[in-house]
Design an enzyme around this catalytic site. Structure first.
Site, PDB file in Angstrom:
ATOM      1  N   LYS A   1      38.640  44.534  35.497  1.00  0.00           N
ATOM      2  CA  LYS A   1      38.370  43.775  34.254  1.00  0.00           C
ATOM      3  C   LYS A   1      37.076  44.272  33.602  1.00  0.00           C
ATOM      4  O   LYS A   1      37.027  45.386  33.134  1.00  0.00           O
ATOM      5  CB  LYS A   1      38.314  42.273  34.558  1.00  0.00           C
TER       6      LYS A   1
ATOM      7  N   ASP B   1      35.885  34.488  44.063  1.00  0.00           N
ATOM      8  CA  ASP B   1      36.302  35.470  43.067  1.00  0.00           C
ATOM      9  C   ASP B   1      35.333  35.343  41.893  1.00  0.00           C
ATOM     10  O   ASP B   1      35.322  34.341  41.181  1.00  0.00           O
ATOM     11  CB  ASP B   1      37.744  35.174  42.635  1.00  0.00           C
TER      12      ASP B   1
ATOM     13  N   TYR C   1      43.705  32.307  41.027  1.00  0.00           N
ATOM     14  CA  TYR C   1      44.555  33.346  40.420  1.00  0.00           C
ATOM     15  C   TYR C   1      45.890  33.367  41.177  1.00  0.00           C
ATOM     16  O   TYR C   1      45.917  33.482  42.409  1.00  0.00           O
ATOM     17  CB  TYR C   1      43.810  34.677  40.546  1.00  0.00           C
TER      18      TYR C   1
ATOM     19  N   ARG D   1      39.305  58.106  53.265  1.00  0.00           N
ATOM     20  CA  ARG D   1      39.695  56.708  53.126  1.00  0.00           C
ATOM     21  C   ARG D   1      38.477  55.777  53.218  1.00  0.00           C
ATOM     22  O   ARG D   1      38.470  54.689  52.661  1.00  0.00           O
ATOM     23  CB  ARG D   1      40.729  56.334  54.196  1.00  0.00           C
TER      24      ARG D   1
HETATM   25  C1  LIG Z   1      40.552  36.132  38.380  1.00  0.00           C
HETATM   26  C2  LIG Z   1      41.280  37.354  38.825  1.00  0.00           C
HETATM   27  N1  LIG Z   1      41.070  37.807  40.073  1.00  0.00           N
HETATM   28  C3  LIG Z   1      41.708  38.891  40.553  1.00  0.00           C
HETATM   29  C4  LIG Z   1      42.604  39.576  39.773  1.00  0.00           C
HETATM   30  C5  LIG Z   1      43.345  40.738  40.375  1.00  0.00           C
HETATM   31  O1  LIG Z   1      42.822  41.961  40.022  1.00  0.00           O
HETATM   32  P1  LIG Z   1      43.706  43.294  40.082  1.00  0.00           P
HETATM   33  O2  LIG Z   1      44.674  43.191  38.953  1.00  0.00           O
HETATM   34  O3  LIG Z   1      42.680  44.378  39.963  1.00  0.00           O
HETATM   35  O4  LIG Z   1      44.404  43.328  41.397  1.00  0.00           O
HETATM   36  C6  LIG Z   1      42.843  39.176  38.467  1.00  0.00           C
HETATM   37  C7  LIG Z   1      43.779  39.938  37.609  1.00  0.00           C
HETATM   38  O5  LIG Z   1      44.245  39.486  36.587  1.00  0.00           O
HETATM   39  C8  LIG Z   1      42.182  38.022  37.976  1.00  0.00           C
HETATM   40  O6  LIG Z   1      42.416  37.548  36.746  1.00  0.00           O
END
Ligand SMILES: Cc1ncc(COP(=O)(O)O)c(C=O)c1O
Length: 385
Positions: A206, A181, A109, A56
């Site tokens: 992404k 982020d 988000y 883990r």
């Molecule tokens: C800006 C942003 N941050 C975080 C995430 C979340 O990522 P995950 O889908 O890997 O949990 C996304 C997903 O669309 C996103 O667009």
């Protein structure tokens, strides 16, 4: 010797100084590491995050991805997680406890807003949302119990770019932690720790993985925040899978060439879209029509392939007709892969009222297809409005 970013991408996290070795770090799957001697086991348990100890925490494959990300972002250490949302939740929980207050950008988000509403509030942690244009004005929102400022730049859906320097200056003066982020920019276009931000978070799902075939998150921290974030990710148990870390590492090798192509195609299409009568506004950080464009010019080393358009029509049926008519652009969540995607966005659900009078907002992920084909597809779909 100094290395350019592209060279770092090619070398980071790879075996070195071991005589003969495979080009890529071997994929090590393990829940369990076994020790012959109790003394070695006891030694490893004193520093469980610094080498193989328990699955883990990670295997050498996890550590290779983490060390690559720490190097690329200029951080102290990086921590891989099960998804981008797992990384964000762990960071919020690392710094917040009952009675605390967190400031979150209103262009965040959406699932992060849900985490604040559903989980943090239950724990007695209060969230307030700040305008992405707040800059130094964020000072007025700070309370004695504010412990964290959460940033996302550019923001989701409307791509507002934040004044990082102004927000960081206020946070530092008040002893408040900052986390961002950084998924849109990747370390290629922005290295937040160089701007004084404590923690940089990626949905590696992404651009880093880059092929829409894995869920992965990663957090890069400075020295002061590492222990808290590591403890929180461990307590949540949301560890990254080994295959996923390997795909993250593989994705890094081609990140620059992929992202530069996404960038070029997206800019071509964004500029073309700006001239179409069915489009009210293009929300792309590299275009002056995007809120915070000047901050993008100041802080970023380029742009990615994800942006939005606000349609000129107010008729929701016309917006549906546009989405349904597209053929190369498929309707789907996520972004950052090789394929073009489209998604209706709903910024009117934000906390601050100023998003309510926008026309339909559609997000476009520009993939690696030929941009002329993508333009022809957009052209025929706009004609359906
Ligand atoms: C800006 C942003 N941050 C975080 C995430 C979340 O990522 P995950 O889908 O890997 O949990 C996304 C997903 O669309 C996103 O667009």
């Amino acid at each position: 010797m100094d290395k350019s970013f592209g060279t770092k991408l090619a070398h980071a996290g790879r075996p070195q100084g071991q005589g003969v070795s495979p080009v890529n770090p071997p994929l090590v799957r393990a829940s369990t590491f076994v020790f012959d001697r109790l003394a070695d086991f006891e030694l490893a348990s004193k520093t469980p995050f610094d080498g193989p100890f328990y699955g883990r925490v990670g295997t050498p494959t996890t550590f290779a991805f983490e060390s690559a990300m720490a190097e690329l972002e200029g951080g102290h250490r990086a921590i891989a997680t099960a998804s981008g949302v797992a990384a964000i939740s762990a960071v919020l929980l690392a710094f917040l406890q009952r009675g605390d207050h967190v400031l979150v950008v209103d262009t965040v988000y959406e699932p992060v807003r849900r985490f604040c509403t559903r989980m943090l509030s239950r724990m007695g942690i209060e969230t307030s949302y700040y305008d992405p244009a707040a800059g130094a004005g964020i000072e007025a929102l700070i309370r004695p119990e504010t412990r964290l400022i959460y940033l996302e730049s550019p923001g989701s859906a409307t791509f507002d770019v934040l004044d990082l320097a102004a927000i960081v200056a206020v946070a530092k003066a008040r002893g408040i932690r900052t986390a961002i982020d950084n998924t849109w920019a990747t370390p290629l276009l922005l290295r937040p720790l160089e701007h004084g931000i404590d923690v940089s978070i990626h949905a590696a799902t992404k651009y880093i993985v880059g092929h829409s075939d894995a869920m992965l998150g990663v957090v890069t921290t400075n020295a002061e925040t590492y222990d808290a974030v590591r403890r929180a990710t461990q307590d949540l148990g949301a560890c990254a899978g080994i295959e996923e870390c390997n795909l993250g590492l593989r994705g890094l090798r081609t990140l620059e060439v992929r992202l530069r192509q996404h960038e070029a195609s997206a800019l071509t299409l964004a500029r073309w879209l700006a001239d179409q009568p069915q489009i009210a506004r293009v929300l792309h950080p590299a275009l002056p029509s995007c809120p915070g464009h000047a901050f993008w010019q100041r802080d970023f080393d380029g742009s990615a392939g994800l942006f939005s358009v606000e349609l000129a029509t107010r008729d929701p049926q016309a917006a549906r007709a546009f989405l349904d008519a597209l053929q190369h652009f498929r309707i789907g969540f996520s972004w950052g892969g090789y394929e073009s995607l489209v998604l209706p966005m709903h910024p009117d659900s934000r906390a601050l009222g100023r998003w309510k009078d926008l026309g339909p907002v559609v997000r476009l992920q520009i993939g690696l297809e030929n941009p002329a084909d993508l333009r022809a597809d957009l052209e025929q779909a706009l004609a359906a409005i």
